[in-house]
Design a protein around this motif. Structure first.
Motif, PDB file in Angstrom:
ATOM      1  N   GLY A   1     -97.890 -11.772  -5.831  1.00 55.80           N
ATOM      2  CA  GLY A   1     -98.235 -10.350  -5.787  1.00 55.80           C
ATOM      3  C   GLY A   1     -98.452  -9.866  -4.362  1.00 55.80           C
ATOM      4  O   GLY A   1     -97.930  -8.814  -3.948  1.00 55.80           O
TER       5      GLY A   1
ATOM      6  N   LYS B   1     -95.151  -9.752  -2.404  1.00 59.12           N
ATOM      7  CA  LYS B   1     -94.309  -8.598  -2.757  1.00 59.12           C
ATOM      8  C   LYS B   1     -94.912  -7.297  -2.226  1.00 59.12           C
ATOM      9  O   LYS B   1     -94.182  -6.390  -1.822  1.00 59.12           O
ATOM     10  CB  LYS B   1     -94.116  -8.538  -4.275  1.00 59.12           C
ATOM     11  CG  LYS B   1     -93.245  -9.699  -4.768  1.00 59.12           C
ATOM     12  CD  LYS B   1     -92.613  -9.444  -6.080  1.00 59.12           C
ATOM     13  CE  LYS B   1     -91.391  -8.553  -5.910  1.00 59.12           C
ATOM     14  NZ  LYS B   1     -90.666  -8.372  -7.159  1.00 59.12           N
ATOM     15  N   SER B   2     -96.244  -7.243  -2.208  1.00 61.64           N
ATOM     16  CA  SER B   2     -96.865  -5.993  -1.736  1.00 61.64           C
ATOM     17  C   SER B   2     -96.736  -5.837  -0.234  1.00 61.64           C
ATOM     18  O   SER B   2     -96.787  -4.726   0.289  1.00 61.64           O
ATOM     19  CB  SER B   2     -98.337  -5.955  -2.168  1.00 61.64           C
ATOM     20  OG  SER B   2     -99.026  -6.996  -1.529  1.00 61.64           O
TER      21      SER B   2
ATOM     22  N   ASP C   1     -94.430  -7.567 -11.306  1.00 61.82           N
ATOM     23  CA  ASP C   1     -94.911  -6.349 -10.631  1.00 61.82           C
ATOM     24  C   ASP C   1     -96.107  -6.725  -9.745  1.00 61.82           C
ATOM     25  O   ASP C   1     -97.081  -7.315 -10.221  1.00 61.82           O
ATOM     26  CB  ASP C   1     -95.331  -5.347 -11.719  1.00 61.82           C
ATOM     27  CG  ASP C   1     -95.925  -4.094 -11.104  1.00 61.82           C
ATOM     28  OD1 ASP C   1     -95.337  -3.609 -10.133  1.00 61.82           O
ATOM     29  OD2 ASP C   1     -96.990  -3.657 -11.595  1.00 61.82           O
ATOM     30  N   PRO C   2     -96.055  -6.402  -8.444  1.00 60.40           N
ATOM     31  CA  PRO C   2     -97.107  -6.869  -7.532  1.00 60.40           C
ATOM     32  C   PRO C   2     -98.501  -6.381  -7.937  1.00 60.40           C
ATOM     33  O   PRO C   2     -99.478  -7.115  -7.856  1.00 60.40           O
ATOM     34  CB  PRO C   2     -96.698  -6.313  -6.174  1.00 60.40           C
ATOM     35  CG  PRO C   2     -95.628  -5.329  -6.425  1.00 60.40           C
ATOM     36  CD  PRO C   2     -95.010  -5.663  -7.732  1.00 60.40           C
TER      37      PRO C   2
END
Lengths: 367, 82
Positions: free
Chosen positions: A262, A265-266, A360-361
């Motif tokens: 997470g 990716k963020s 999804d982050p």
């Protein structure tokens, strides 16, 4: 990226080390089996190069029976045959040690008395040259013979259980009918003529079974293929268990791992970057296990003489030869081992990795 | 890995020498088989044994036929014969 993958693996030391250990064990099993089978196939071909070109047995009612010596004279007259030598051999059960010996009569023309022993026989009976060895004949009499020679330890793979007597002693021991031999060893100088000679013998004497050297060698190919095949079937269960294990390890992501993906990716990592990271992690685990497993298997088979396979091959045998296989490792075998072990792991982990990479982050960090 | 392949290559080169005592025994006595399975007569010389020899000696020994898996091994006779 590789640095990052390695440090990521090291952060979960316990989990990854256990994975590498199980993975190494699987590679070790498959590689040991493959190395041993290939080495034995090659060795049998090299050792049996000097075997008789053709062995002729006589059959009576579908069973092997002593062959009349007249057959040898007629067969020796066939064009292309250099010699048809009668062989006298059989088996002798030794109740003291519970072993089966192969008893053979030697036609050396010297008339030497005494016995020649294979090293396995001498080892189990603790006999040396000059000692006396006793056999119980088929007339229930004792046959006491001095040991004339002991074959070298290096010949055990071919002759560990051999007891070689003179022809007269052989016939006395088994009360073997005169004028007959166990079978005939036919020498054909031109190997391409062997099938033709075998055909002529079968036509001349329909009660015989000629066995060519190629058939003898094929027997060993089949024996090791079959045994190798049986072991592969057993190993298939272990491989399947490993795939399940790898799947479980890869899908059972810890909260820390999900958080890590997470965060990555963020901060701007793409799905492909995360996938690449996971690929390198998998590659590091796979290659470490592959290298360790193959090297351990090499040491097991070619340095320690495959002690783990000995029991399977030994069966109920009392006499088992001591030998160290000669390596016959090549790139093809390594490629097979790589495909059999690394491919299942990759397949088992690719889907969970993709699912992790597309996470999804926001959801990953919140979970 | 490189060391392993080099070692394998070197020892393959020496195979003829290291196997020479076995080859000599094969030539001298006209042997047809390796001395690997001495437990029964049809396993000792598989190259010249009967084509199919189930139940001959030890039905629990590695057999050609599935039925070999179901029949228990024979008891050793009192006489001590094989």
């Amino acid at each position: 990226m590789l640095d990052f993958a390695l440090s990521s693996l090291l952060r979960r030391k316990g989990k990854n080390l256990s994975l590498v250990a199980v993975y190494t064990l699987i590679v070790f099993s498959v590689a040991s089996l493959l190395f041993f089978v290939q080495a034995m196939k090659r060795e049998s071909a090299l050792i049996l190069e000097g075997a008789p070109g053709l062995v002729v047995q006589r059959m009576v009612a579908g069973r092997h029976d002593p062959i009349p010596l007249e057959y040898a004279g007629t067969i020796a007259g066939i064009r292309g045959v250099a010699e048809a030598r009668p062989r006298l051999w059989g088996y002798y059960y030794e109740p003291v040690v519970g072993a089966n010996y192969t008893i053979l009569a030697e036609y050396d023309g010297t008339g030497a008395q005494g016995v020649v022993l294979g090293n396995g026989v001498a080892r189990t009976r603790r006999l040396a040259v000059g000692d006396l060895v006793t056999f119980r004949t088929y007339r229930n009499e004792s046959l006491v013979l001095p040991v004339r020679e002991i074959l070298p330890q290096e010949s055990e793979l071919a002759a560990a259980d051999l007891v070689v007597l003179s022809e007269a002693d052989f016939r006395t021991l088994f009360d073997f009918p005169s004028g007959r031999a166990t079978d005939l060893a036919v020498s054909v100088p031109n190997p391409r003529e062997i099938p033709v000679v075998a055909g002529k013998i079968a036509a001349l004497y329909p009660d015989t079974r000629p066995i060519t050297k190629r058939e003898m060698l094929r027997t060993y190919d089949a024996v090791f293929d079959w045994r190798g095949g049986m072991m592969v079937v057993m190993l298939a269960g272990a491989l399947l268990a490993f795939v399940v294990f790898a799947w479980d390890k890869a899908t059972g992501m810890s909260a820390g791992e999900r958080l890590e993906i997470g965060i990555l990716k963020s901060v701007g990592w793409e799905t492909s970057d995360v996938l690449l990271l996971k690929f390198w992690e998998g590659a590091a685990v796979s290659l470490a296990a592959f290298l360790a497993g193959v090297l351990l298997a090499y040491a097991h088979v070619f340095l320690l003489s495959a002690p783990l396979f000995e029991q399977a091959l030994k069966g109920w045998s009392v006499l088992y030869p001591r030998f160290r296989p000669v390596p016959a490792v090549d790139g093809y075998q390594l490629a097979i081992i790589f495909f059999l072990t690394v491919a299942p792991y990759t397949v088992a982990t690719i889907v969970p990795c993709w699912r992790a990479a597309t996470i999804d982050p926001d959801a990953a960090m919140r979970s | 890995m490189t060391f392993m392949l080099l070692d394998s290559h070197n020892r393959q080169g020496m195979a003829k020498t290291s196997l020479a005592p076995c080859s000599r025994a094969v030539r001298r006595f006209g042997l047809t088989d390796l001395c690997l399975f001495t437990e029964a007569r049809y396993t000792r010389n598989p190259a010249v044994a009967d084509f199919h020899a189930a139940f001959q000696d030890h039905p629990m020994a590695l057999e050609h036929f599935p039925s070999g898996s179901f029949v228990p091994p024979p008891r050793r006779p009192e006489s001590g014969a094989p």
